[in-house]
Design a protein around this motif. Structure first.
Motif, short mmCIF file in Angstrom:
data_model
loop_
_atom_site.label_atom_id
_atom_site.label_comp_id
_atom_site.label_asym_id
_atom_site.label_seq_id
_atom_site.Cartn_x
_atom_site.Cartn_y
_atom_site.Cartn_z
N PRO A 51 0.82 -1.21 0.00
CA PRO A 51 0.00 0.00 0.00
C PRO A 51 0.85 1.25 0.00
CG PRO A 51 0.06 -0.94 2.18
CD PRO A 51 0.77 -1.92 1.29
N PHE A 52 0.25 2.33 -0.46
CA PHE A 52 0.90 3.63 -0.38
C PHE A 52 0.77 4.14 1.05
CE2 PHE A 52 -0.43 4.39 -5.07
CZ PHE A 52 0.65 3.63 -5.50
N ALA A 53 1.88 4.21 1.76
CA ALA A 53 1.86 4.59 3.17
C ALA A 53 1.25 5.98 3.36
CB ALA A 53 3.28 4.56 3.73
N GLY A 54 0.34 6.07 4.33
CA GLY A 54 -0.25 7.36 4.67
C GLY A 54 -1.32 7.84 3.72
N GLU A 55 -1.65 7.05 2.73
CA GLU A 55 -2.64 7.47 1.73
C GLU A 55 -4.05 7.17 2.22
OE1 GLU A 55 -4.05 9.15 -1.75
OE2 GLU A 55 -2.01 9.13 -0.95
N GLU A 56 -4.91 8.16 2.24
CA GLU A 56 -6.29 7.94 2.64
C GLU A 56 -7.05 7.25 1.51
OE1 GLU A 56 -8.30 11.39 3.89
OE2 GLU A 56 -6.90 11.87 5.51
N PRO A 57 -7.99 6.38 1.85
CA PRO A 57 -8.84 5.78 0.81
C PRO A 57 -9.63 6.86 0.09
CG PRO A 57 -9.07 4.61 2.89
CD PRO A 57 -8.31 5.87 3.19
N PRO A 58 -10.09 6.57 -1.12
CA PRO A 58 -10.95 7.53 -1.81
C PRO A 58 -12.17 7.87 -0.96
CG PRO A 58 -10.24 5.82 -3.33
CD PRO A 58 -9.82 5.38 -1.95
N GLU A 59 -12.75 9.00 -1.25
CA GLU A 59 -13.92 9.47 -0.51
C GLU A 59 -15.02 8.41 -0.45
OE1 GLU A 59 -17.35 12.93 -1.07
OE2 GLU A 59 -15.56 12.91 -2.32
N ALA A 60 -15.60 8.26 0.73
CA ALA A 60 -16.73 7.35 0.97
C ALA A 60 -16.36 5.88 0.91
CB ALA A 60 -17.88 7.63 -0.01
N VAL A 61 -15.05 5.56 1.03
CA VAL A 61 -14.59 4.17 1.02
C VAL A 61 -13.75 3.93 2.27
CG1 VAL A 61 -13.34 2.39 -0.24
CG2 VAL A 61 -14.55 4.19 -1.49
N SER A 62 -13.98 2.83 2.96
CA SER A 62 -13.24 2.53 4.18
C SER A 62 -12.11 1.55 3.92
CB SER A 62 -14.19 1.93 5.23
OG SER A 62 -14.60 0.63 4.83
N THR A 63 -11.17 1.50 4.85
CA THR A 63 -10.08 0.52 4.77
C THR A 63 -10.63 -0.89 4.72
OG1 THR A 63 -8.57 1.97 5.98
CG2 THR A 63 -8.04 -0.38 5.95
N GLU A 64 -11.68 -1.14 5.50
CA GLU A 64 -12.26 -2.49 5.52
C GLU A 64 -12.83 -2.87 4.16
OE1 GLU A 64 -11.63 -0.98 9.38
OE2 GLU A 64 -12.85 -0.10 7.77
N GLN A 65 -13.43 -1.92 3.48
CA GLN A 65 -13.94 -2.20 2.13
C GLN A 65 -12.80 -2.53 1.17
OE1 GLN A 65 -16.31 1.59 1.95
NE2 GLN A 65 -17.79 0.29 0.86
N ILE A 66 -11.70 -1.80 1.31
CA ILE A 66 -10.56 -2.06 0.43
C ILE A 66 -10.00 -3.45 0.69
CG2 ILE A 66 -8.21 -1.36 -0.16
CD1 ILE A 66 -9.03 1.51 0.45
N GLU A 67 -9.83 -3.81 1.96
CA GLU A 67 -9.29 -5.12 2.30
C GLU A 67 -10.21 -6.23 1.80
OE1 GLU A 67 -8.80 -4.78 6.47
OE2 GLU A 67 -6.94 -3.62 6.33
N ALA A 68 -11.52 -6.04 1.95
CA ALA A 68 -12.47 -7.04 1.46
C ALA A 68 -12.41 -7.14 -0.06
CB ALA A 68 -13.89 -6.69 1.92
N GLY A 69 -12.26 -5.99 -0.72
CA GLY A 69 -12.16 -5.99 -2.18
C GLY A 69 -10.91 -6.69 -2.66
N ILE A 70 -9.79 -6.47 -1.99
CA ILE A 70 -8.55 -7.15 -2.36
C ILE A 70 -8.70 -8.66 -2.18
CG2 ILE A 70 -6.11 -7.46 -1.76
CD1 ILE A 70 -6.04 -4.48 -1.03
N LEU B 135 -2.77 -8.69 2.23
CA LEU B 135 -4.17 -8.31 2.13
C LEU B 135 -4.63 -7.40 3.26
CD1 LEU B 135 -5.75 -11.67 0.97
CD2 LEU B 135 -5.10 -9.70 -0.40
N GLN B 136 -3.89 -7.33 4.34
CA GLN B 136 -4.27 -6.47 5.44
C GLN B 136 -3.09 -5.58 5.81
OE1 GLN B 136 -5.67 -9.30 8.34
NE2 GLN B 136 -7.73 -9.23 7.52
N PRO B 137 -2.67 -4.73 4.88
CA PRO B 137 -1.50 -3.89 5.11
C PRO B 137 -1.79 -2.79 6.12
CG PRO B 137 -2.56 -3.26 3.08
CD PRO B 137 -3.30 -4.47 3.58
N PRO B 138 -0.77 -2.32 6.81
CA PRO B 138 -0.97 -1.29 7.82
C PRO B 138 -0.97 0.12 7.25
CG PRO B 138 1.31 -1.98 7.82
CD PRO B 138 0.60 -2.84 6.81
#
Length: 366
Positions: free
Chosen positions: A316-335, A357-360
């Motif tokens: 993952p890109f360190a310190g990068e916020e997910p796109p608007e209206a998307v959570s980290t959990e959604q990203i992890e589930a999508g991956i 799949l669960q990067p910090p």
């Protein structure tokens, strides 16, 4: 909704990598996006996987090698692409002369004059016609009879010249290596090409607009390799496409795009798809474009692996916020879903690489 966000969502949806958009077949995906980058045929297959529901590696192989609905060749910008077979001839008619003219200087630098180039084309056609599909190395061996060196780039440029001239094209693979066949044998011409001249320019501009979302004539020139003046004229004549309502496009769509994916090379500017601060992670130099984790058309990291049942390793890109209206959990589930789909694509047993799949590094900020 901010204009940049809306444009990104519309682009991702147009490219069938966002908004839950997926096609049903290889032919459908290529018709939608015009072409898929194919310098690396394995990466091209993964680009189709990301855009086609339920696709397998064998489906791609069948489309290129037996059904002949997709053809690999040098098209936009003179780079290798997969295009619909129905478009191959008119695209070659439009783009081939442009790339032949641009490549003439390189041929001269290699000491290949016009007479030798013509002799090489005749030899290539004769060899393929008489012996059947031949690989690049086999054609190189035949070209040495004309005094062409077996090492270096001379043979490659002569083969490419014959393909851009509409004499040969890529055929079926043999032991994992591309072969070349006669274009007229592989794709018999039942009728004249449907577009030529300015009509072909306008048609390509129209298809580009539809496939790439909000864009402009400079983007079209960057993608196609046509002259800026040609692109401006064709763009003006192509008419305005109708876009989806960006507000209605579903959010949180995660796709694992392969290296060299055309979503990353289809526009003059990169900031909508990759945050500027992370650009070097995707384009490290040397012509490399890394595989990316895309969320609603914006890169949030890179990935590698995914074959032989092992899960993709995500960085993952360190310190990068997910796109608007998307959570980290959604990203992890999508991956996780994409990882499982990669395994299905390769027909492999699936294991999840938890660290990947669960990067910090994802910061929600919500």
């Amino acid at each position: 909704m901010e204009r940049r966000t809306a444009d990104r969502l519309l682009r991702a949806h147009a490219q069938a990598i966002g908004g839950r958009a997926r096609e049903k077949t290889v032919a459908g995906a290529l018709e939608r996006v015009v072409a898929v980058q194919a310098q690396d045929l394995g990466a091209a297959a993964l680009g189709l996987r990301a855009r086609v529901d339920g696709l397998t590696a064998e489906d791609v192989r069948r489309a290129t090698d037996s059904e002949r609905t997709a053809v690999r060749g040098w098209f936009m910008r003179g780079t290798l692409q997969l295009v619909p077979a129905a478009d191959a001839r008119w695209l070659l008619g439009l783009l081939g002369p442009v790339q032949l003219a641009l490549g003439a200087r390189r041929l001269r630098e290699l000491g290949l004059d016009e007479a030798l180039c013509d002799r090489a084309s005749r030899l290539i056609v004769k060899a393929v016609d008489g012996e059947g599909p031949l690989t690049r190395s086999e054609l190189t061996e035949r070209l040495t009879t004309l005094g062409v060196e077996s090492t270096g780039q001379s043979a490659f440029h002569l083969i490419r010249r014959a393909a851009l001239s509409g004499l040969i094209c890529h055929g079926a693979q043999r032991d994992g290596e591309a072969t070349f066949v006669l274009l007229d044998d592989w794709l018999p011409a039942a009728a004249p090409p449907p577009f030529s001249g300015e009509a072909a320019e306008v048609e390509l501009a129209r298809r580009y607009r539809s496939a790439h979302g909000p864009s402009d004539a400079a983007d079209f020139a960057h993608w196609s390799g046509l002259r800026a003046t040609v692109c401006k004229r064709a763009w003006a004549a192509a008419g305005e496409p109708r876009w989806e309502n960006a507000e209605e496009i579903p959010r949180g769509d995660v796709r694992l795009l392969p290296a060299f994916d055309n979503y990353l090379v289809g526009y003059r500017r990169r900031e909508l798809s990759v945050p500027a601060v992370h650009e070097r992670r995707v384009w490290p130099g040397g012509g490399i474009i890394r595989a990316t984790v895309m969320v609603d058309g914006r890169a949030v990291g890179t990935w590698s692996g995914g074959r032989n049942g092992s899960g993709p390793v995500v960085e993952p890109f360190a310190g990068e916020e997910p796109p608007e209206a998307v959570s980290t959990e959604q990203i992890e589930a999508g991956i996780a879903r994409e990882s499982a789909d990669l395994a299905r694509f390769y027909n492999a047993s699936h294991t999840v690489s938890t660290p990947g799949l669960q990067p910090p590094g994802f910061v929600t900020g919500h």
